[in-house]
Design a protein around this motif. Sequence first.
Motif, short mmCIF file in Angstrom:
data_model
loop_
_atom_site.label_atom_id
_atom_site.label_comp_id
_atom_site.label_asym_id
_atom_site.label_seq_id
_atom_site.Cartn_x
_atom_site.Cartn_y
_atom_site.Cartn_z
N LYS A 312 -1.41 8.60 3.75
CA LYS A 312 -0.86 7.23 4.00
C LYS A 312 -0.14 7.38 5.23
O LYS A 312 -0.63 6.25 5.87
N ALA A 313 0.20 8.57 4.96
CA ALA A 313 1.04 8.30 6.78
C ALA A 313 0.04 8.68 7.95
O ALA A 313 0.44 8.35 8.94
N GLU A 314 -1.18 8.92 7.78
CA GLU A 314 -2.47 9.40 9.39
C GLU A 314 -2.81 7.49 8.81
O GLU A 314 -3.59 7.69 10.07
N GLY A 315 -2.47 7.03 7.87
CA GLY A 315 -3.12 5.52 7.90
C GLY A 315 -3.96 4.31 7.07
O GLY A 315 -5.18 3.98 6.99
N VAL A 316 -4.22 5.85 5.94
CA VAL A 316 -5.52 5.60 5.45
C VAL A 316 -4.97 4.83 4.26
O VAL A 316 -3.98 5.03 3.67
N ARG A 317 -6.79 3.43 3.79
CA ARG A 317 -6.07 2.90 2.67
C ARG A 317 -6.01 3.57 0.92
O ARG A 317 -7.30 3.53 1.01
N CYS A 318 -5.72 4.72 0.66
CA CYS A 318 -5.65 5.12 -0.29
C CYS A 318 -5.35 4.55 -1.50
O CYS A 318 -4.35 3.75 -1.43
N SER A 319 -5.55 4.79 -3.28
CA SER A 319 -4.91 4.27 -4.08
C SER A 319 -4.89 4.79 -5.07
O SER A 319 -5.95 6.39 -5.84
N ARG A 320 -4.09 5.48 -6.06
CA ARG A 320 -4.10 5.81 -7.01
C ARG A 320 -5.13 5.54 -8.48
O ARG A 320 -5.51 4.10 -7.98
N ILE A 321 -5.29 5.68 -9.55
CA ILE A 321 -6.80 5.22 -10.38
C ILE A 321 -6.15 4.72 -11.95
O ILE A 321 -4.76 5.09 -12.30
N GLY A 322 -6.09 3.36 -12.44
CA GLY A 322 -5.66 3.40 -13.13
C GLY A 322 -6.66 3.60 -15.11
O GLY A 322 -6.04 3.37 -16.12
N TYR A 323 -7.67 4.16 -14.40
CA TYR A 323 -8.82 3.97 -15.87
C TYR A 323 -8.23 5.02 -16.56
O TYR A 323 -7.80 6.11 -16.39
N GLY A 324 -9.29 5.17 -17.56
CA GLY A 324 -9.00 6.62 -18.28
C GLY A 324 -8.11 6.19 -18.90
O GLY A 324 -7.38 7.50 -19.75
N ARG A 325 -7.45 5.33 -19.79
CA ARG A 325 -6.00 4.93 -20.65
C ARG A 325 -6.79 4.70 -21.59
O ARG A 325 -5.63 4.39 -22.68
N LEU A 326 -8.06 3.94 -22.16
CA LEU A 326 -7.57 2.53 -23.54
C LEU A 326 -7.41 3.31 -24.12
O LEU A 326 -7.14 2.90 -25.81
N HIS A 327 -7.90 5.39 -24.77
CA HIS A 327 -7.65 5.62 -25.99
C HIS A 327 -6.49 5.97 -26.27
O HIS A 327 -6.34 6.20 -27.63
N ASN A 328 -5.60 5.82 -25.89
CA ASN A 328 -4.32 5.52 -25.71
C ASN A 328 -3.15 3.71 -25.48
O ASN A 328 -2.41 4.57 -25.62
N VAL A 329 -3.90 3.64 -25.53
CA VAL A 329 -3.10 2.60 -25.41
C VAL A 329 -2.96 2.07 -26.05
O VAL A 329 -3.94 1.72 -27.60
#
Length: 426
Positions: A312-329
Amino acid sequence: MTTAAPQSPIVSEREIQAVVELMRKGEISVSPLVSEFEEEFASYIGCEFGLASNSGTSSLHEGLAGVGLPPGGEVIVPSYTFGPGAATILAARGVPVFCEVDTETHCIDPEDVRRKITPNTHAIMVVHVWGNPCDMGPILDIARKHDLAIVEDCSHAHGATWHGRKIGSIGDVGCFSLQGSKLVKAGEGGVLTTNSRDVYERAAATGRTEKISTFPADSIFKQCPPLGSGFKHRPHPLGMALAREQLRDLDERNEIRDTQGTRLDAALAGMPGITPQLVLPDCRRVYAYHFSGYDETALGGLTLEVFLRALKAEGVRCSRIGYGRLHNVPLFEPGSPYQEGCLGTCPHITATKALACGPLPQTEYLRTHSFGVAPRFEVDCPELIDQYIRAYHNVTSSVDELLRWQVENTDKVQPVEVSGRSLNPV
Ligand SMILES: Cc1ncc(COP(=O)(O)O)c(C=O)c1O
């Protein structure tokens, strides 16, 4: 970085005109344009029938009804997907049974599908996640062997192909979101495709009651008054006008997006710690979303949090992931606010808990070891891609410095919980 990322969505003058024209004609609720779009979309995918709706979620709901999901019927679905998409199984009175994804393709793991089959299994919901076609060969074999339906969630995969066939034409039914962030946009909308008259009629009778009058005389639905099933998933014609124009440009726009995405992935594949999503042979992915695997061991233990901060400090628009939780929601567990009645306490759903909560180590791994690499590139922008490559190179070649920073700042870089949405900006 100096060059701004091209904005998405791009709405062309032609698209604006198509919407305005419908408004001028007063076709703001019912319009023949909707059927024209359905025919054109189905034909693009290589299917006989198309059925538009007001959202991808509605199309999935109709698709499940289309394959005749009985109450309590189990549908095997990856936990690594968009939550509301999987929740349509509950809405269709079925039981979601969460399964693993392959950590290289990020798509459904056929081996785990085999393990999850029970006498109550009715369907497999595959998700061509981020635009990457699933390993459909083994899925088709499993479905044939156990007489299961295949529902394809194609919400990210407009125009992608598997062995020369368009995604959405391989299973019993393909369900596409046309929401404003997708590759074909209605603003809000969805569309399903199928080659089965039976699936089409069941789906339409579920959410598009007005279509019953168009069914042939021998349709089973002609036996009852055309009241439908209590759902109204009819799409907004203005959205369909937009989607219809977008469809005309889809191949051209995919070509542009995919050229940029492929170029970036080719460079990232040579950098330590980054493993672009694996595309299986004879498949064409589309770059609806751009995610990659991350392996901190190849970067001396640099955590994903610090890695993303540095990007991000280099200017990249990166993101975290939210998938992969449904078996626990909680939605799928006792104690959820949806507990009363059918979503909570009926025997079908009580069974869900046991089925849903098996450990899914591959899914857990991918959830914590993958990230959004870049925004969607809607225009040809080689200089910007070069800047992204340089930024990634700068980070992966500064590991010693970043590791020192990581040791000195442990309190600042705790893993952050993210939502189930696909993009979670850093
Ligand atoms: C994989 C997947 N399935 C289903 C949906 C639901 O589509 P919609 O938002 O149009 O209801 C989405 C939307 O983001 C999605 O990403």
